[in-house]
Design a protein around this motif. Structure first.
Motif, PDB file in Angstrom:
ATOM      1  N   CYS A 124       3.318   8.130  27.396  1.00 36.58           N
ATOM      2  CA  CYS A 124       3.156   6.935  26.562  1.00 36.58           C
ATOM      3  C   CYS A 124       4.412   6.733  25.718  1.00 36.58           C
ATOM      4  N   HIS A 125       4.792   5.487  25.513  1.00 34.45           N
ATOM      5  CA  HIS A 125       5.950   5.180  24.671  1.00 34.45           C
ATOM      6  C   HIS A 125       5.635   5.563  23.238  1.00 34.45           C
ATOM      7  N   VAL A 126       6.582   6.197  22.570  1.00 34.29           N
ATOM      8  CA  VAL A 126       6.348   6.686  21.213  1.00 34.29           C
ATOM      9  C   VAL A 126       5.990   5.557  20.242  1.00 34.29           C
ATOM     10  N   ASP A 127       6.550   4.380  20.444  1.00 36.51           N
ATOM     11  CA  ASP A 127       6.225   3.254  19.562  1.00 36.51           C
ATOM     12  C   ASP A 127       4.791   2.770  19.772  1.00 36.51           C
ATOM     13  N   ASP A 128       4.274   2.896  20.999  1.00 44.33           N
ATOM     14  CA  ASP A 128       2.877   2.549  21.253  1.00 44.33           C
ATOM     15  C   ASP A 128       1.946   3.564  20.598  1.00 44.33           C
ATOM     16  N   LEU A 129       2.357   4.834  20.617  1.00 47.68           N
ATOM     17  CA  LEU A 129       1.575   5.866  19.930  1.00 47.68           C
ATOM     18  C   LEU A 129       1.538   5.597  18.428  1.00 47.68           C
ATOM     19  N   ALA A 130       2.657   5.148  17.885  1.00 47.29           N
ATOM     20  CA  ALA A 130       2.716   4.850  16.449  1.00 47.29           C
ATOM     21  C   ALA A 130       1.749   3.730  16.093  1.00 47.29           C
ATOM     22  N   ARG A 131       1.750   2.671  16.884  1.00 49.25           N
ATOM     23  CA  ARG A 131       0.817   1.571  16.612  1.00 49.25           C
ATOM     24  C   ARG A 131      -0.628   2.032  16.789  1.00 49.25           C
ATOM     25  N   ASP A 163       0.837  -1.200   0.000  1.00 48.82           N
ATOM     26  CA  ASP A 163       0.000   0.000   0.000  1.00 48.82           C
ATOM     27  C   ASP A 163       0.871   1.248   0.000  1.00 48.82           C
ATOM     28  N   ARG A 164       0.557   2.170  -0.898  1.00 47.26           N
ATOM     29  CA  ARG A 164       1.268   3.447  -0.930  1.00 47.26           C
ATOM     30  C   ARG A 164       0.620   4.383   0.090  1.00 47.26           C
ATOM     31  N   ILE A 165       1.371   4.759   1.117  1.00 47.09           N
ATOM     32  CA  ILE A 165       0.843   5.557   2.221  1.00 47.09           C
ATOM     33  C   ILE A 165       1.703   6.795   2.416  1.00 47.09           C
ATOM     34  N   VAL A 166       1.077   7.961   2.320  1.00 48.77           N
ATOM     35  CA  VAL A 166       1.783   9.229   2.493  1.00 48.77           C
ATOM     36  C   VAL A 166       1.830   9.567   3.976  1.00 48.77           C
ATOM     37  N   LEU A 167       2.988   9.992   4.434  1.00 52.65           N
ATOM     38  CA  LEU A 167       3.198  10.318   5.839  1.00 52.65           C
ATOM     39  C   LEU A 167       3.877  11.678   5.950  1.00 52.65           C
ATOM     40  N   THR A 168       3.130  12.697   6.399  1.00 57.64           N
ATOM     41  CA  THR A 168       3.745  14.003   6.619  1.00 57.64           C
ATOM     42  C   THR A 168       4.366  14.038   8.015  1.00 57.64           C
ATOM     43  N   GLY A 169       5.382  14.884   8.186  1.00 57.09           N
ATOM     44  CA  GLY A 169       6.071  14.920   9.472  1.00 57.09           C
ATOM     45  C   GLY A 169       6.875  13.666   9.730  1.00 57.09           C
ATOM     46  N   ALA A 170       7.357  13.039   8.663  1.00 61.06           N
ATOM     47  CA  ALA A 170       7.986  11.718   8.774  1.00 61.06           C
ATOM     48  C   ALA A 170       9.307  11.734   9.521  1.00 61.06           C
ATOM     49  N   THR A 171      10.006  12.868   9.544  1.00 64.09           N
ATOM     50  CA  THR A 171      11.299  12.914  10.243  1.00 64.09           C
ATOM     51  C   THR A 171      11.130  13.246  11.720  1.00 64.09           C
ATOM     52  N   GLY A 172       9.910  13.566  12.127  1.00 68.90           N
ATOM     53  CA  GLY A 172       9.668  13.933  13.513  1.00 68.90           C
ATOM     54  C   GLY A 172       9.693  12.744  14.453  1.00 68.90           C
ATOM     55  N   PHE A 173       9.510  13.046  15.713  1.00 65.87           N
ATOM     56  CA  PHE A 173       9.587  12.039  16.768  1.00 65.87           C
ATOM     57  C   PHE A 173       8.510  10.965  16.581  1.00 65.87           C
ATOM     58  N   ILE A 174       7.243  11.378  16.594  1.00 64.81           N
ATOM     59  CA  ILE A 174       6.162  10.404  16.412  1.00 64.81           C
ATOM     60  C   ILE A 174       6.084   9.956  14.957  1.00 64.81           C
ATOM     61  N   GLY A 175       6.302  10.893  14.016  1.00 65.78           N
ATOM     62  CA  GLY A 175       6.201  10.558  12.595  1.00 65.78           C
ATOM     63  C   GLY A 175       7.144   9.439  12.187  1.00 65.78           C
ATOM     64  N   SER A 176       8.386   9.491  12.648  1.00 62.91           N
ATOM     65  CA  SER A 176       9.340   8.441  12.284  1.00 62.91           C
ATOM     66  C   SER A 176       8.954   7.107  12.914  1.00 62.91           C
ATOM     67  N   ALA A 177       8.344   7.160  14.098  1.00 64.99           N
ATOM     68  CA  ALA A 177       7.877   5.918  14.733  1.00 64.99           C
ATOM     69  C   ALA A 177       6.734   5.308  13.929  1.00 64.99           C
ATOM     70  N   VAL A 178       5.847   6.158  13.384  1.00 70.69           N
ATOM     71  CA  VAL A 178       4.775   5.665  12.525  1.00 70.69           C
ATOM     72  C   VAL A 178       5.363   5.042  11.257  1.00 70.69           C
TER      73      VAL A 178
END
Length: 465
Positions: A329-336, A124-139
């Protein structure tokens, strides 16, 4: 009498409201039969009203006109008031009637089932803005685990270090570039919009409006133009009302914002941006909203205001603390949690993604326990914290033109307990979080391993096994 009009209302809804109000006022003058007349008017309006079919928005078909005769407000209220975790009633197939801040929940505005039948598939092609940020990179990392083709929207000149090791397509586009965003979204199935200015201070405060509000409008337009399927917008718990927390209670998605307590341009512009998202949802866009609490964990390069608490402790620059509390909350849990919102969230509905509610004393004690560094013992009065914020903002921020050591917004936040109930997200989309102590320790270790801690303090650390 308090009136809370929705963001979107058609002529029939207005007529319905005026008729009901007229009956109430007339009967109040007569002084009898008020309850009977009010009930009769409500029933008559519900049976006689029909929701006007809307034109398609963003490639999503307009919802079919319901056949059960319920009014749009009645159906929206039924969907919003459904017990947490239960499927919305089958007739709730219209855009939500949203109160101030969009805290009334939502019916399904696109004709999909209440629990979104969306699955992230490999490729799936998924666009992610803020990708270099803290939560964005975790997503981005969480999406890569699922095999998605991530299109990471990177701000020109941004540090891409958080994307190292990730196999993703990078698109260097300023969030304020509407045309560039439309090009990026072409061919994408889903969109995650996380890009925002998350700071307590900026030399030119107009950047908050341009990025947080204008950028969100651009992403919404790009989504429409590309005909993408679903979108998750990342808001913030900072836009929620905190009246309950002053009395020892917990805020949740139904907590309407108190405008007088929206300190700083970050919160103000995030609330304005969220209204734009809610407007799009009411017009038929398939978009859910997530409100992360305070993240901790690896990759906080800025660092964020939350991470600064950890870093200042490690460097010995926290002589005392204010009696406050926050949800960690752990950033990886926020990403999930973001991925769960895409797959299971209802359109137009908000979900708090949280972890544990901890006092500042407990957070600092957790840092002391995992690092072996001493726990600060001085408790700072709220009045002193506010005074420090005012002085720092005036001298450093306004006179010297540099970021204040104690931003006034941060000082104001420290006088209010930022504690939340995230039961809705756990029940409806399956959000899960690990103990906050893991987030605290992972954050501390990451800062220590990446050169953020002074050599002297680093030598004093004794990590707990």
């Amino acid at each position: 009498m308090k009136l809370l009009p929705p963001l979107i209302a058609g002529p029939e809804e207005v007529d319905y409201f005026v008729e009901a109000l007229d009956d109430i006022m007339a009967d109040a003058q007569r002084g009898s039969g008020l309850a009977y007349e009010f009930g009769r008017t409500m029933v008559r309006g519900a049976l006689g009203s029909r929701f006007t079919r809307r034109a398609p928005v963003g490639g999503v078909p307009a919802p079919a006109t319901p056949s059960n005769g319920e009014s749009a407000p009645a159906r929206a209220r039924a969907a919003a008031e459904a017990p947490t975790g239960e499927e919305a009633p089958a007739q709730a197939d219209v855009p939500a009637v949203v109160g101030v801040g969009g805290r009334q929940g939502s019916a399904n505005g696109t004709g999909h089932p209440a629990e979104a039948a969306t699955t992230i598939e490999p490729g799936d092609r998924i666009v992610l803005t803020g990708a270099t940020g803290f939560i964005g990179s975790a997503v981005a990392r969480a999406l890569q685990v699922r095999g998605a083709q991530v299109v990471a929207v990177v701000e020109p000149g941004a540090d891409p270090a958080n994307l190292h090791g990730l196999e993703c397509e990078r698109a260097e586009v300023d969030i304020r570039d509407a045309a560039g965003l439309k090009a990026v979204c072409t061919g994408a199935r889903h969109v995650f919009h996380l890009a925002a200015i998350y700071r307590f201070w900026a030399r030119d405060p107009r950047v908050f409006e341009e990025v947080n509000v204008g950028g969100t409008i651009n992403v919404l337009e790009a989504f429409r133009s590309a005909g993408c399927e679903r979108m998750v917008y990342t808001s913030t718990v900072g836009v929620l009302g905190l009246g309950q927390t002053r009395q020892g209670g917990l805020a949740d998605e139904t907590s309407c914002p108190d405008i007088t307590h929206l300190f700083g341009r970050y919160k103000q512009t995030k609330l304005a941006a969220e209204h734009e998202v809610l407007r799009a949802a009411a017009e038929g866009m398939d978009v859910s909203i997530v409100l992360p609490t305070f993240p901790l964990g690896p990759g906080d390069r800025a660092p964020t205001p939350t991470g600064k608490v950890v870093l200042e402790f490690l460097n010995g620059r926290i002589p005392g603390f204010v009696d406050t509390a926050m949800n960690v909350c752990h950033v990886d849990d926020l990403a999930r949690g973001h991925l769960a919102a895409l797959e299971h969230g209802r359109p137009g509905r908000s979900y708090i993604l949280g972890g544990e509610n901890l006092s500042m004393r407990e957070i600092l004690q957790g840092l002391a326990d995992c690092s072996g560094l001493p726990m600060p013992g001085l408790e700072i009065p709220h009045s002193l914290a506010l005074a420090a914020g005012f002085v720092s903002d005036l001298i450093e921020g306004r006179l010297l033109g540099r970021e204040p050591t104690v931003p006034l917004e941060a000082a104001r936040m420290s006088t209010t307990k930022m504690i939340f109930n995230d039961d809705r997200a756990r029940a409806e989309i399956g959000h899960k979080s690990r103990p906050a102590r893991l987030a605290i320790e992972d954050s501390a270790r990451w800062f220590a391993e990446h050169g953020y801690v002074s050599p002297r303090r680093l030598a004093a650390i004794r990590w707990k096994d």
